[in-house]
Motif scaffolding. Structure first.
Motif, mmCIF file in Angstrom:
data_model
loop_
_atom_site.group_PDB
_atom_site.id
_atom_site.type_symbol
_atom_site.label_atom_id
_atom_site.label_comp_id
_atom_site.label_asym_id
_atom_site.label_seq_id
_atom_site.Cartn_x
_atom_site.Cartn_y
_atom_site.Cartn_z
ATOM 1 N N MET A 127 -3.894 3.350 45.496
ATOM 2 C CA MET A 127 -3.675 4.790 45.373
ATOM 3 C C MET A 127 -3.802 5.205 43.912
ATOM 4 O O MET A 127 -3.481 4.425 43.017
ATOM 5 N N ALA A 128 -4.245 6.441 43.712
ATOM 6 C CA ALA A 128 -4.369 6.957 42.350
ATOM 7 C C ALA A 128 -4.168 8.462 42.347
ATOM 8 O O ALA A 128 -4.676 9.168 43.228
ATOM 9 N N SER A 129 -3.423 8.937 41.362
ATOM 10 C CA SER A 129 -3.360 10.381 41.161
ATOM 11 C C SER A 129 -4.658 10.826 40.496
ATOM 12 O O SER A 129 -5.231 10.112 39.660
ATOM 13 N N SER A 130 -5.121 11.991 40.882
ATOM 14 C CA SER A 130 -6.354 12.521 40.305
ATOM 15 C C SER A 130 -6.418 14.007 40.607
ATOM 16 O O SER A 130 -5.605 14.547 41.361
ATOM 17 N N TYR A 131 -7.398 14.666 40.011
ATOM 18 C CA TYR A 131 -7.606 16.089 40.272
ATOM 19 C C TYR A 131 -8.382 16.241 41.575
ATOM 20 O O TYR A 131 -9.311 15.490 41.854
ATOM 21 N N ASN A 132 -7.988 17.215 42.385
ATOM 22 C CA ASN A 132 -8.561 17.304 43.725
ATOM 23 C C ASN A 132 -10.079 17.475 43.698
ATOM 24 O O ASN A 132 -10.777 16.983 44.583
ATOM 25 N N GLY A 133 -10.604 18.129 42.667
ATOM 26 C CA GLY A 133 -12.050 18.296 42.588
ATOM 27 C C GLY A 133 -12.778 16.994 42.318
ATOM 28 O O GLY A 133 -13.888 16.767 42.824
ATOM 29 N N ASP A 155 6.161 3.537 47.726
ATOM 30 C CA ASP A 155 6.482 2.608 48.812
ATOM 31 C C ASP A 155 5.574 1.377 48.731
ATOM 32 O O ASP A 155 4.542 1.286 49.393
ATOM 33 N N LEU A 156 5.981 0.409 47.916
ATOM 34 C CA LEU A 156 5.175 -0.802 47.722
ATOM 35 C C LEU A 156 5.225 -1.726 48.938
ATOM 36 O O LEU A 156 4.296 -2.521 49.146
ATOM 37 N N GLU A 157 6.268 -1.617 49.727
ATOM 38 C CA GLU A 157 6.366 -2.477 50.916
ATOM 39 C C GLU A 157 5.377 -2.040 51.995
ATOM 40 O O GLU A 157 4.657 -2.859 52.566
ATOM 41 N N LYS A 158 5.331 -0.741 52.238
ATOM 42 C CA LYS A 158 4.428 -0.218 53.272
ATOM 43 C C LYS A 158 2.985 -0.198 52.793
ATOM 44 O O LYS A 158 2.051 -0.466 53.578
ATOM 45 N N TYR A 159 2.797 0.100 51.511
ATOM 46 C CA TYR A 159 1.450 0.211 50.942
ATOM 47 C C TYR A 159 1.344 -0.660 49.695
ATOM 48 O O TYR A 159 1.451 -0.173 48.569
ATOM 49 N N PRO A 160 1.177 -1.946 49.867
ATOM 50 C CA PRO A 160 1.081 -2.834 48.697
ATOM 51 C C PRO A 160 -0.210 -2.594 47.924
ATOM 52 O O PRO A 160 -1.184 -2.068 48.445
ATOM 53 N N GLY A 161 -0.185 -2.974 46.657
ATOM 54 C CA GLY A 161 -1.380 -2.851 45.829
ATOM 55 C C GLY A 161 -1.112 -2.052 44.575
ATOM 56 O O GLY A 161 -0.058 -1.433 44.399
ATOM 57 N N LYS A 162 -2.064 -2.075 43.691
ATOM 58 C CA LYS A 162 -1.933 -1.353 42.425
ATOM 59 C C LYS A 162 -2.035 0.155 42.627
ATOM 60 O O LYS A 162 -2.690 0.643 43.540
ATOM 61 N N ARG A 163 -1.372 0.870 41.735
ATOM 62 C CA ARG A 163 -1.449 2.319 41.667
ATOM 63 C C ARG A 163 -2.100 2.721 40.348
ATOM 64 O O ARG A 163 -2.153 1.928 39.408
ATOM 65 N N ALA A 164 -2.535 3.973 40.252
ATOM 66 C CA ALA A 164 -3.009 4.534 38.987
ATOM 67 C C ALA A 164 -2.375 5.909 38.814
ATOM 68 O O ALA A 164 -2.454 6.751 39.701
ATOM 69 N N LEU A 165 -1.717 6.098 37.658
ATOM 70 C CA LEU A 165 -1.059 7.361 37.352
ATOM 71 C C LEU A 165 -1.469 7.821 35.957
ATOM 72 O O LEU A 165 -1.747 7.002 35.077
#
Length: 371
Positions: A242-248, A166-176
């Protein structure tokens, strides 16, 4: 546990007498252990490596090549020179390595210690043993972190994977992560595919394209990471929202480093991680690995790792022993991916499916990234 303590005491006494490894020379005096680096390797160092070295005098060499474990073990076999002794991998990769004869099959009740109450290792680990070669260690998840100070004013914080689209609600770069696992499943779930239909959909060319098309909606706003340290650094530097990552890793950044990062748990991807022993090790190295694995997978040791990182131990008898963080004194239970408050919507990785389709989808995904 009693057996494990007896083995440890015997090892320590023999080391003290011999000054190196076992007096009969049948156990190597050093071993190379491959893992992921960062907070995860630090937790292994504290819970396993340091105590084992103190008990036995064994020199442990750390290698952080787990992200490339399958390719490197294939190359080592081709060259006829396997230099690793024990390798930490995700469950799907363990299945691939086992199927290719690159990892050693084992009997859990011979290699691993029984639970303190006498429950066999095979029963205590149960369904976590997803391959004849896989030695389970932890339950972890891949989920999302976000910058708390970058949430738009008047907007609620992200709650999970679908917010990344959702780039409209949460603008900015992502990391995957620069791989298909998790990204493809999230894309389909967030495009309306029912949970139970995700892998059937991914088996088709149309389904794969559907997932890639969904990812294409954020592709030009995405930084693709390969090393597990990268998304945490990107979040810490404010380069991504936002970025995906390992929970630890996220736990370490939030709780230990006080970074302005929040957790978005919805549709976290559950996965297993553990050891494989490379096939064909010389007898002295294999003996050392077996001694280490008996020690490092016992009930208390797996619970001890949870003092340093928020990953759940893979054997049932360890779970009740999970307590507080080793230095911060906080209760670790609420930070585990399995805590009910964090696990309302979870996605369980289909390890066997990925073992079958990984090579093909890796090639397709990497080709898509270059388009």
């Amino acid at each position: 546990m009693k057996l494990t303590k007896t083995l440890m005491a015997t090892s320590a006494l023999t080391i003290a007498a011999a000054g190196m490894s076992f007096a009969d020379g049948h156990m190597a005096s050093e071993m190379t252990i491959v893992s992921w680096g960062g907070a995860y390797s630090a937790s292994q160092q504290n819970a396993y490596h340091d105590p084992y070295s103190a008990n036995t005098g064994t020199k442990i060499i750390n290698d952080e090549s787990s992200p490339e474990a399958v390719a490197k073990l294939r190359a080592m076999k081709e060259a006829g020179n396997v230099t690793w002794d024990l390798v930490d991998v995700e469950a799907a990769d363990a299945i691939r390595l086992c199927d290719e004869g690159l990892a050693m099959e084992y009997d859990p009740d011979e290699l691993l210690a029984a639970a303190p109450d006498g429950t066999s290792a095979s029963d205590d680990f149960g369904d976590m043993i997803v391959s004849d070669c896989f030695i389970p260690q932890i339950v972890f998840s891949t989920t999302f972190g976000y910058r708390t100070d970058m949430v738009p004013a008047g907007t609620e914080a992200p709650t999970g994977a679908c917010d990344v689209f959702d780039l409209e609600k949460y603008p900015g770069k992502r990391a995957l992560n620069k791989q298909p696992i998790a990204n493809m499943e999230w894309a389909l779930i967030c495009d309306g595919v029912a949970y139970e239909d995700v892998y059937d959909t991914l088996e088709t060319d149309e389904g794969q394209q559907k997932a890639l098309d969904k990812l294409a909606t954020i592709k030009d706003q995405t930084i693709w990471w390969s090393a597990a340290a990268e998304p945490i650094q990107l979040l810490a530097d404010g380069e991504v929202f936002m970025a995906s990552s390992y929970n630890g890793r996220l736990f370490s950044a939030i709780v230990e480093q006080s970074q302005p990062i929040g957790m978005a748990w919805d549709w976290q991807m559950f996965d297993l991680d553990g050891w494989v022993i490379p096939a064909g090790l010389p007898d002295d190295r294999l003996a050392r690995v077996k001694d280490y694995v008996m020690f490092a997978t016992d009930t208390q040791r797996l619970a001890d790792q949870a003092k340093y990182i928020s990953y759940g131990p893979a054997r049932m008898s360890s779970a009740p022993l999970v307590g507080q963080h080793a230095t911060l004194g906080i209760d670790m239970g609420p930070h585990m991916p399995t805590d009910p408050a964090n696990a309302e919507n979870t996605f369980v990785n289909n390890y066997s499916w990925w073992a079958d389709y990984r090579d093909d989808l890796d090639a397709k995904f990497q080709a898509w990234l270059t388009q």
